[in-house]
Design a protein around this motif. Structure first.
Motif, PDB file in Angstrom:
ATOM      1  N   ASN A 104       0.814  -1.216   0.000  1.00 14.42           N
ATOM      2  CA  ASN A 104       0.000   0.000   0.000  1.00 14.42           C
ATOM      3  C   ASN A 104       0.847   1.265   0.000  1.00 14.42           C
ATOM      4  N   SER A 105       2.025   1.196   0.610  1.00  8.75           N
ATOM      5  CA  SER A 105       2.886   2.381   0.669  1.00  8.75           C
ATOM      6  C   SER A 105       3.373   2.786  -0.718  1.00  8.75           C
ATOM      7  N   THR A 106       3.483   1.817  -1.641  1.00  6.18           N
ATOM      8  CA  THR A 106       3.902   2.157  -3.011  1.00  6.18           C
ATOM      9  C   THR A 106       2.724   2.637  -3.858  1.00  6.18           C
ATOM     10  N   ILE A 107       1.519   2.160  -3.538  1.00  4.92           N
ATOM     11  CA  ILE A 107       0.326   2.524  -4.313  1.00  4.92           C
ATOM     12  C   ILE A 107      -0.259   3.851  -3.835  1.00  4.92           C
ATOM     13  N   SER A 108      -0.161   4.116  -2.538  1.00  2.00           N
ATOM     14  CA  SER A 108      -0.826   5.270  -1.926  1.00  2.00           C
ATOM     15  C   SER A 108      -0.516   6.618  -2.573  1.00  2.00           C
ATOM     16  N   PRO A 109       0.735   6.914  -2.958  1.00  2.00           N
ATOM     17  CA  PRO A 109       0.986   8.220  -3.588  1.00  2.00           C
ATOM     18  C   PRO A 109       0.161   8.454  -4.850  1.00  2.00           C
ATOM     19  N   PHE A 110      -0.085   7.405  -5.631  1.00  2.00           N
ATOM     20  CA  PHE A 110      -0.892   7.537  -6.843  1.00  2.00           C
ATOM     21  C   PHE A 110      -2.359   7.804  -6.489  1.00  2.00           C
ATOM     22  N   ILE A 111      -2.863   7.114  -5.460  1.00  2.00           N
ATOM     23  CA  ILE A 111      -4.259   7.284  -5.050  1.00  2.00           C
ATOM     24  C   ILE A 111      -4.465   8.665  -4.429  1.00  2.00           C
ATOM     25  N   ARG A 112      -3.496   9.106  -3.615  1.00  2.00           N
ATOM     26  CA  ARG A 112      -3.600  10.426  -2.986  1.00  2.00           C
ATOM     27  C   ARG A 112      -3.682  11.545  -4.022  1.00  2.00           C
ATOM     28  N   ALA A 113      -3.033  11.346  -5.165  1.00  2.00           N
ATOM     29  CA  ALA A 113      -3.009  12.374  -6.210  1.00  2.00           C
ATOM     30  C   ALA A 113      -4.337  12.457  -6.965  1.00  2.00           C
ATOM     31  N   MET A 114      -5.214  11.454  -6.803  1.00  2.00           N
ATOM     32  CA  MET A 114      -6.511  11.461  -7.485  1.00  2.00           C
ATOM     33  C   MET A 114      -7.538  12.215  -6.645  1.00  2.00           C
ATOM     34  N   GLN A 115      -8.323  13.068  -7.313  1.00  2.00           N
ATOM     35  CA  GLN A 115      -9.354  13.817  -6.597  1.00  2.00           C
ATOM     36  C   GLN A 115     -10.525  12.914  -6.212  1.00  2.00           C
ATOM     37  N   GLU A 116     -10.927  12.022  -7.120  1.00  2.00           N
ATOM     38  CA  GLU A 116     -12.045  11.121  -6.834  1.00  2.00           C
ATOM     39  C   GLU A 116     -11.786   9.770  -7.503  1.00  2.00           C
ATOM     40  N   PRO A 117     -11.045   8.882  -6.844  1.00  2.00           N
ATOM     41  CA  PRO A 117     -10.729   7.591  -7.462  1.00  2.00           C
ATOM     42  C   PRO A 117     -11.949   6.687  -7.589  1.00  2.00           C
ATOM     43  N   VAL A 118     -12.034   6.033  -8.747  1.00  2.00           N
ATOM     44  CA  VAL A 118     -13.068   5.034  -9.017  1.00  2.00           C
ATOM     45  C   VAL A 118     -12.364   3.706  -9.253  1.00  2.00           C
ATOM     46  N   LEU A 120     -12.326  -0.375 -10.518  1.00  2.00           N
ATOM     47  CA  LEU A 120     -12.893  -1.469 -11.313  1.00  2.00           C
ATOM     48  C   LEU A 120     -12.057  -2.720 -11.032  1.00  2.00           C
ATOM     49  N   THR A 121     -12.688  -3.885 -11.078  1.00  2.00           N
ATOM     50  CA  THR A 121     -11.945  -5.116 -10.791  1.00  2.00           C
ATOM     51  C   THR A 121     -12.139  -6.163 -11.872  1.00  2.00           C
ATOM     52  N   SER A 122     -11.117  -6.985 -12.026  1.00  2.00           N
ATOM     53  CA  SER A 122     -11.209  -8.208 -12.819  1.00  2.00           C
ATOM     54  C   SER A 122     -11.021  -9.369 -11.850  1.00  2.00           C
ATOM     55  N   GLU A 123     -10.787 -10.552 -12.365  1.00  2.00           N
ATOM     56  CA  GLU A 123     -10.544 -11.697 -11.483  1.00  2.00           C
ATOM     57  C   GLU A 123      -9.208 -11.592 -10.766  1.00  2.00           C
ATOM     58  N   LYS A 124      -8.257 -10.810 -11.342  1.00  2.00           N
ATOM     59  CA  LYS A 124      -6.906 -10.771 -10.774  1.00  2.00           C
ATOM     60  C   LYS A 124      -6.383  -9.376 -10.473  1.00  2.00           C
ATOM     61  N   THR A 125      -7.011  -8.330 -11.010  1.00  2.00           N
ATOM     62  CA  THR A 125      -6.434  -6.994 -10.893  1.00  2.00           C
ATOM     63  C   THR A 125      -7.486  -5.954 -10.523  1.00  2.00           C
ATOM     64  N   ILE A 126      -6.971  -4.762 -10.149  1.00  2.00           N
ATOM     65  CA  ILE A 126      -7.809  -3.599  -9.877  1.00  2.00           C
ATOM     66  C   ILE A 126      -7.333  -2.442 -10.746  1.00  2.00           C
ATOM     67  N   LEU A 127      -8.278  -1.733 -11.346  1.00  2.00           N
ATOM     68  CA  LEU A 127      -7.974  -0.503 -12.076  1.00  2.00           C
ATOM     69  C   LEU A 127      -8.585   0.656 -11.298  1.00  2.00           C
ATOM     70  N   ALA A 128      -7.741   1.588 -10.861  1.00  2.00           N
ATOM     71  CA  ALA A 128      -8.206   2.807 -10.199  1.00  2.00           C
ATOM     72  C   ALA A 128      -8.006   3.958 -11.168  1.00  2.00           C
ATOM     73  N   TYR A 129      -9.057   4.774 -11.380  1.00  2.00           N
ATOM     74  CA  TYR A 129      -8.890   5.929 -12.247  1.00  2.00           C
ATOM     75  C   TYR A 129      -9.567   7.138 -11.631  1.00  2.00           C
ATOM     76  N   ASP A 130      -9.048   8.308 -11.977  1.00  2.00           N
ATOM     77  CA  ASP A 130      -9.531   9.566 -11.416  1.00  2.00           C
ATOM     78  C   ASP A 130     -10.604  10.120 -12.337  1.00  2.00           C
ATOM     79  N   ILE A 131     -11.861  10.025 -11.904  1.00  2.00           N
ATOM     80  CA  ILE A 131     -12.947  10.518 -12.743  1.00  2.00           C
ATOM     81  C   ILE A 131     -12.786  12.028 -12.932  1.00  2.00           C
ATOM     82  N   SER A 132     -12.821  12.469 -14.172  1.00  2.00           N
ATOM     83  CA  SER A 132     -12.570  13.862 -14.564  1.00  2.00           C
ATOM     84  C   SER A 132     -11.121  14.277 -14.311  1.00  2.00           C
ATOM     85  N   GLY A 133     -10.258  13.298 -14.009  1.00  2.00           N
ATOM     86  CA  GLY A 133      -8.829  13.557 -13.873  1.00  2.00           C
ATOM     87  C   GLY A 133      -8.080  12.994 -15.066  1.00  2.00           C
TER      88      GLY A 133
END
Length: 387
Positions: A104-118, A120-133
């Motif tokens: 989480n410490s490596t992922i957190s800086p990317f999530i913190r930079a998103m204003q509103e993360p959304v 999505l999941t597959s069977e093996k992965t997660i996609l986080a994206y910044d809506i309107s970002g």
């Protein structure tokens, strides 16, 4: 006056009584001490069982995370539930215990930079994206797979169970750009929609085809259109005009695409054959979603009795279920055979045929709800609980 002398028998009897009282006091002390020890052991045992998740009251909600004035969003993947926090990303197991601090410490800086993360999941992965970002991140339980950055704002994204995904972006000179990625985050190609507004895009996990739903606005009128792509071609292999009603969403599995428009539900095959499954008429569609097996759930308003009349259509367009539900605010998570719906402070777990599997009142206003293993994660403005 002289004290009366006790006889030998009286002195013996007095000693016996004193000895008996002393013995009783000693026994009482040991009984109290033993009771205290047993109570302490019992408390420790119950605490251990509770911490292990082996002892809990039926229906008890376990508080997992709380922070004032911090909106929480979350998603589950395998054995872990991920939460957006003010610090970035937090993850817990099914017992509500923190896990994967290093990841989480490596992922957190990317999530913190998103204003509103959304998420999505597959069977093996997660996609986080910044809506309107302009940023997105593909990761799994081991860490980051691929960071993504764009020069235009994200409109929306979609991901299938295999992990293939599309990013729909604003684009100069075109209403939108649809970028296609494989499960490793490698870009395959970009398609520009020209005059068409891209409403939805789905990659079929079984056929490696993509369906893109667009709305063209011309002369004050709207024309909805469905386009089909192969993942190895940059241009559509076929297209079909649906009609003069606005397209809303598409579900695409096997050789069939279910297309939701403002006037009704349509079925289109890969070959382009189009049919109207149900026309809405004066019915007001209030809620809709897609089960993970491709079936579509439609909920219509019934203002007289303040409930929803719901219909389910399978991936081939056949109506399989029809039922009535009390009106609710929103559909939370949805699986292949059940879905979560919530009111202001009540969560409902509903089967595909409309049976209420479970319901529970919460002491806070519900913002979202998702399935996590054999539990339900209920999210409020300032907390998340597992029940």
């Amino acid at each position: 006056m002289k004290k009366k002398e006790r006889t030998l028998e009286e002195r013996i009897e007095l000693r016996k009584k004193r000895a008996e009282k002393k013995k009783q006091k000693k026994n009482t002390f040991w009984k109290i001490l033993l009771a205290v020890i047993l109570l302490a052991l019992l408390c420790l045992g119950i605490g251990f069982l509770y911490q292990s998740g082996l002892f809990s009251a039926p229906g008890q909600a376990e508080p997992v995370y709380y922070t004032p004035a911090q909106h929480i969003s979350g998603v589950s993947l395998k054995n872990t539930y991920y939460l957006t926090t003010i610090d970035g990303l937090k993850s817990v197991n099914a017992l509500g215990k923190d896990v994967a601090h290093d990841v989480n410490s490596t992922i957190s800086p990317f999530i913190r930079a998103m204003q509103e993360p959304v998420y999505l999941t597959s069977e093996k992965t997660i996609l986080a994206y910044d809506i309107s970002g302009t940023t997105a991140l593909l990761f799994d339980e081991s860490g980051i797979i691929a960071p993504l950055s764009f020069d235009k704002e994200i409109i929306r994204a979609d991901m299938n169970e295999k992990g293939q995904f599309v990013m729909i972006l604003h684009e100069d000179g075109s209403k939108a750009a649809v970028k296609v990625y494989n499960e490793y985050g490698n870009e395959l190609y970009t398609w520009y929609s020209g005059t068409g507004y891209v409403v939805d895009a789905k990659i079929n996990p079984k056929t490696d085809m993509m369906a893109v739903l667009t709305n063209d606005v011309s002369g004050g009128g709207i024309t909805s259109k469905m386009l089909f792509f192969r993942l190895d071609t940059e241009e559509p292999v076929r297209g079909q005009v649906i009609g003069d009603k606005m397209g809303v969403a598409v579900s695409y599995t096997d050789q069939y695409a279910l297309i939701l428009c403002t006037n009704g539900l349509y079925l289109m095959t890969d070959s382009g054959e189009l049919s109207l499954l149900t026309q809405f008429g004066d019915r007001k569609l209030k809620q809709f979603d897609t089960f993970t097996n491709g079936s579509v759930l439609l909920c219509f308003e019934n203002s007289v009795s303040e409930n929803y009349l719901c219909e389910v259509y399978d991936k081939k367009g056949r109506k399989t279920d029809s039922f009535s539900l009390d009106a609710f605010l929103k559909i939370g998570d949805i699986s292949k055979d059940k879905f979560l719906a919530y009111k202001r402070k009540e969560i409902l777990n509903v089967s595909k045929n409309g049976k209420i599997l479970d319901s529970e009142l919460m002491d806070f206003e519900i913002k979202d709800a998702t399935y996590f293993k054999n539990k339900i994660a209920v999210i409020g403005q300032e907390r998340m609980v597992l029940r």
